[in-house]
Structure formats: structure tokens, C-alpha cells
Design a protein around this motif. Structure first.
Motif, PDB file in Angstrom:
ATOM      1  N   PRO A   1      -1.558 -16.358  85.356  1.00 18.98           N
ATOM      2  CA  PRO A   1      -2.229 -17.169  85.951  1.00 18.98           C
ATOM      3  C   PRO A   1      -2.041 -18.084  87.366  1.00 18.98           C
ATOM      4  CG  PRO A   1      -2.316 -17.705  83.393  1.00 18.98           C
ATOM      5  CD  PRO A   1      -1.117 -16.593  83.627  1.00 18.98           C
ATOM      6  N   GLU A   2      -0.693 -18.106  87.215  1.00 13.43           N
ATOM      7  CA  GLU A   2      -0.201 -18.733  88.555  1.00 13.43           C
ATOM      8  C   GLU A   2      -0.224 -17.837  89.673  1.00 13.43           C
ATOM      9  OE1 GLU A   2       1.765 -20.728  85.051  1.00 13.43           O
ATOM     10  OE2 GLU A   2       1.610 -18.281  85.694  1.00 13.43           O
TER      11      GLU A   2
ATOM     12  N   ASN B   1      -2.004 -12.525  79.306  1.00 15.68           N
ATOM     13  CA  ASN B   1      -1.922 -13.118  80.512  1.00 15.68           C
ATOM     14  C   ASN B   1      -3.041 -12.544  81.413  1.00 15.68           C
ATOM     15  OD1 ASN B   1       0.407 -14.774  80.537  1.00 15.68           O
ATOM     16  ND2 ASN B   1       1.851 -13.038  80.812  1.00 15.68           N
ATOM     17  N   LYS B   2      -3.352 -11.335  81.399  1.00 16.52           N
ATOM     18  CA  LYS B   2      -4.279 -10.871  82.260  1.00 16.52           C
ATOM     19  C   LYS B   2      -5.746 -11.464  81.577  1.00 16.52           C
ATOM     20  CE  LYS B   2      -2.816  -7.368  84.710  1.00 16.52           C
ATOM     21  NZ  LYS B   2      -2.991  -7.282  86.203  1.00 16.52           N
TER      22      LYS B   2
ATOM     23  N   SER C   1      -7.338  -6.371  86.513  1.00 19.63           N
ATOM     24  CA  SER C   1      -6.970  -6.921  85.019  1.00 19.63           C
ATOM     25  C   SER C   1      -6.447  -5.467  84.179  1.00 19.63           C
ATOM     26  CB  SER C   1      -8.150  -7.443  84.285  1.00 19.63           C
ATOM     27  OG  SER C   1      -7.960  -7.730  83.057  1.00 19.63           O
TER      28      SER C   1
ATOM     29  N   ALA D   1      -5.983 -14.550  80.443  1.00 20.70           N
ATOM     30  CA  ALA D   1      -5.829 -15.841  81.195  1.00 20.70           C
ATOM     31  C   ALA D   1      -6.313 -16.030  82.560  1.00 20.70           C
ATOM     32  CB  ALA D   1      -4.752 -16.529  80.985  1.00 20.70           C
ATOM     33  N   CYS D   2      -6.049 -14.810  83.140  1.00 20.01           N
ATOM     34  CA  CYS D   2      -6.287 -14.642  84.846  1.00 20.01           C
ATOM     35  C   CYS D   2      -7.672 -14.468  85.022  1.00 20.01           C
ATOM     36  CB  CYS D   2      -5.486 -13.458  85.414  1.00 20.01           C
ATOM     37  SG  CYS D   2      -3.704 -13.670  85.487  1.00 20.01           S
ATOM     38  N   GLU D   3      -8.264 -13.788  84.103  1.00 24.57           N
ATOM     39  CA  GLU D   3      -9.761 -13.378  84.060  1.00 24.57           C
ATOM     40  C   GLU D   3     -10.627 -14.858  83.947  1.00 24.57           C
ATOM     41  OE1 GLU D   3     -11.586 -10.495  82.048  1.00 24.57           O
ATOM     42  OE2 GLU D   3     -10.298  -9.083  82.453  1.00 24.57           O
ATOM     43  N   ASN D   4     -10.351 -15.612  82.866  1.00 26.27           N
ATOM     44  CA  ASN D   4     -10.678 -16.724  82.644  1.00 26.27           C
ATOM     45  C   ASN D   4     -10.718 -17.781  83.857  1.00 26.27           C
ATOM     46  OD1 ASN D   4     -11.432 -15.897  79.993  1.00 26.27           O
ATOM     47  ND2 ASN D   4      -9.664 -16.851  79.018  1.00 26.27           N
ATOM     48  N   PHE D   5      -9.690 -17.996  84.251  1.00 30.61           N
ATOM     49  CA  PHE D   5      -9.424 -18.825  85.512  1.00 30.61           C
ATOM     50  C   PHE D   5     -10.583 -18.462  86.657  1.00 30.61           C
ATOM     51  CE2 PHE D   5      -7.681 -19.473  89.700  1.00 30.61           C
ATOM     52  CZ  PHE D   5      -7.554 -21.056  89.613  1.00 30.61           C
TER      53      PHE D   5
ATOM     54  N   GLN E   1      -4.126 -18.161  90.825  1.00 26.84           N
ATOM     55  CA  GLN E   1      -4.409 -19.630  91.076  1.00 26.84           C
ATOM     56  C   GLN E   1      -4.042 -19.740  92.423  1.00 26.84           C
ATOM     57  OE1 GLN E   1      -2.046 -21.879  88.312  1.00 26.84           O
ATOM     58  NE2 GLN E   1      -3.266 -21.457  86.516  1.00 26.84           N
TER      59      GLN E   1
END
Length: 339
Positions: A82-83, A133-134, A103, A136-140, A86
């Protein structure tokens, strides 16, 4: 079309780069400069996006734009946590018309509720941190799309391969060569499970053909889509194709994924890569992709793609990276399993 690829020299991104240049696009690569590849007519922006200050990076990008306000599209091939996304949002919000996050199809629910995967299949993988982690990236990124219209497109590749490495289920840290060498030397090779689970592999040239048609595609904004071949095969068939291309007899030893994970000694992440991914039977429904990219069809049949890859690997010694440690590990695991 003015396009920026963060990374740009990997299995997927190199094929996209070659096609984008062929199409006459203005292509930029942003990376640390450690690996520039062999693609001509690409503008390189040397930068470590993970460590340099946001303002410094943005200044370099605005200088590269040469007075133009935005990139038509930015695609990040090296965002894993996610970082990373971001920071992408802070830098590229307002600097691109489309942001494409790479992703992974491994993010789809494990164990699967249905072997047929669509983009609406739930995202959940308790076995592999990489996949979580992928997700979480998608969600952000989707949250930012909903909150402020950040123009994100999410692309989920499955097992994509190129001319540099043969796609396998079980291999060591140096890639596929040691398994090919075992076959050439008449030694047994490990196939996870009983080899009958169904898998999908996609040649990177096919992936690139679909990907470039998502760039600038207004219907892809705010959407997630996987890009895969429609061809599905068993792992037994995959290894038989490889042995056939090498013109050798396949000597397979079928070892359960749980056994492989138990005896990996933490060196190989088989819990994630096998139990959380390749040990599952998967077939992808590409209806959404074909709606976004009318007429798309993967053209490289697996046996043809693997034959091209093996011919290339056998012709180039730099792709023949031996892995004595993995070779010994295979011998030990086979001995233990057959006791």
C-alpha cells in the motif's frame, strides 16, 4: 500518446514497451537505471521512486513532460504494498489522465468457490502475503477513485511468460533453467500435486496487445480487469510440452504441495506460490476484457510459446543460470517423498 511506465523492463512491461514504440507512442521509463533493456526510442527518467522525495520526483517528471501538463497514462509495474500506491497517488494525482495499477490474479479468493474466475470473484488469499498486499493496494486506489475521481484502472495478470524463462510450477531462486537441465540430464523433476489441476499461462506479447488497448480507454477507468489467455491446460500437460520441446522423456515425480511447503525450509515460498495460487484449478472468463477490447484474442498457443522460449534459452548461455542448491533440494525431496 504520451505514456510513462514505472519499471518497464520486466516480463510484461518489456512487451508493452516494444509494442508502444512500434505504435509510435511517446514512451517513458522511470526506474533506477540498473536495467535499461534493449528497447530503442524510449526516454529514460532515472529515479528511485520508492526512496526519493515526492517533490523531487514530480519535478523530474514535469521536466520530462516538456511543458505539457500530463501523461496520457502512467502504469506502475513495481508497486507491491500500500505504501507504494499511496506515493503514486501523491505524485500522479493531476499528472496523468489514467493510472494503471498492475495487481495479480493470485488475489482472487483461495480456496476458490468456483473454478471459473470473473472480475467479481471475491479477493481473498490467506496463504500469500504478496496477494494480500495487492488487494490492499487495489482497495486504496479504488477508494481514491470514488473519493476524488483518481483515474485508476486495475489490471490483474495471471501466469505470464516471455522468451527468457520457461513457465513452471516448482523452481528455484534462479528461475527455470535448473529444471530444464534436470530434464536434459535425464533426472526426475517435481510436479506439484497429481498434475491434473488446470492452469492458464499467457504469452507476454498477447498480454501487451490487450494492455495497450486499455490505455486511453474511457471505459476502463474505475474498472478492474484480468488479462489472460483462454487456453487452459493441466500441469502434467505443461511439463510434457516442455519435455517434448527439449526432445527428452519426462520423468515426473508428483509431490503434494503441502509436502513441498513443509520441506522448503523457508527458502522457497510454496505456501504462497502453490497452495495460494498454482495448486488451484483456475479458468478465467475474459468476457469483460473482450467487452473493453473488442476483438481481442490471445494468439500464442502454449506449446508454440514454450517452444520459442526453450529455443531462445538454449541459444543464450546468459539465460542458463544454474542453481546447485535447488538441484540438491529436488534430489532430497524426491528421496524423502518416495520412501
Amino acid at each position: 500518446m504520451k505514456v510513462l511506465l514505472i519499471g518497464g523492463t520486466g516480463t510484461i512491461s518489456s512487451a508493452i514497451s516494444r509494442l508502444a514504440v512500434k505504435m509510435g507512442w511517446e514512451l517513458y521509463h522511470l526506474n533506477r537505471g540498473n536495467r535499461r533493456g534493449e528497447i530503442e526510442n524510449v526516454t529514460h527518467i532515472q529515479c528511485d521512486i520508492r526512496s526519493e522525495d515526492d517533490a523531487v520526483i514530480r519535478e523530474k517528471l514535469e521536466k520530462a513532460l516538456g511543458g505539457k501538463k500530463r501523461f496520457d497514462a502512467v502504469a506502475d509495474f513495481i508497486a507491491f504494498v500500500p505504501e507504494h500506491v499511496q506515493k503514486d497517488f501523491r505524485i500522479f494525482n493531476g499528472l496523468c489522465n489514467q493510472f494503471i495499477f498492475i495487481s495479480s490474479a493470485s488475489a482472487y479468493q483461495k480456496p476458490l468457490s468456483s473454478y471459473l474466475i470473473t472480475e467479481s470473484t471475491p479477493l481473498a488469499n490467506p496463504f500469500w502475503e504478496y496477494s494480500r498486499n495487492k488487494i490492499a493496494c487495489e482497495n486504496f486506489l479504488m477508494e481514491k477513485y470514488r473519493e476524488c475521481g483518481f483515474p485508476v484502472t486495475i489490471v490483474r495478470p495471471s501466469h505470464t511468460y516471455d522468451e527468457r524463462s520457461v513457465p513452471l510450477g516448482v523452481h528455484g531462486s534462479n528461475g527455470s533453467w535448473q529444471v530444464l537441465k534436470r530434464m536434459l540430464d535425464g533426472k526426475p523433476v517435481i510436479i506439484h500435486g497429481d498434475g491434473t489441476s488446470i492452469w492458464t499461462m499467457t504469452h507476454n506479447s498477447d498480454f501487451a496487445n490487450a494492455f495497450v488497448q486499455l490505455i486511453g480507454n474511457i471505459h476502463a477507468i474505475g474498472e478492474a480487469v484480468h488479462i489472460t489467455s483462454d487456453e487452459s491446460v493441466t500441469w502434467n500437460q505443461i511439463y510434457q510440452i516442455i519435455a517434448g520441446a527439449l526432445n527428452v522423456e519426462l520423468k515426473a515425480v508428483h509431490v503434494s504441495s503441502g509436502f513441498l511447503d513443509k520441506y522448503s525450509n523457508g527458502r522457497y515460498d510454496f505456501k504462497g506460490s502453490l497452495i495460494g495460487d498454482k495448486a488451484n484449478s483456475v479458468v478465467f472468463d475474459n468476457t469483460k476484457l473482450k467487452r473493453l477490447v473488442p476483438g481481442f484474442c490471445a494468439k500464442v498457443r502454449l506449446d508454440q510459446g514454450i517452444k520459442m522460449t526453450i529455443d531462445n534459452v538454449l541459444a543464450r548461455s546468459e539465460l542458463q543460470r544454474e542453481d546447485a542448491e535447488f538441484d540438491k533440494w529436488c534430489d532430497k525431496v524426491i528421496e524423502l517423498f518416495l520412501k
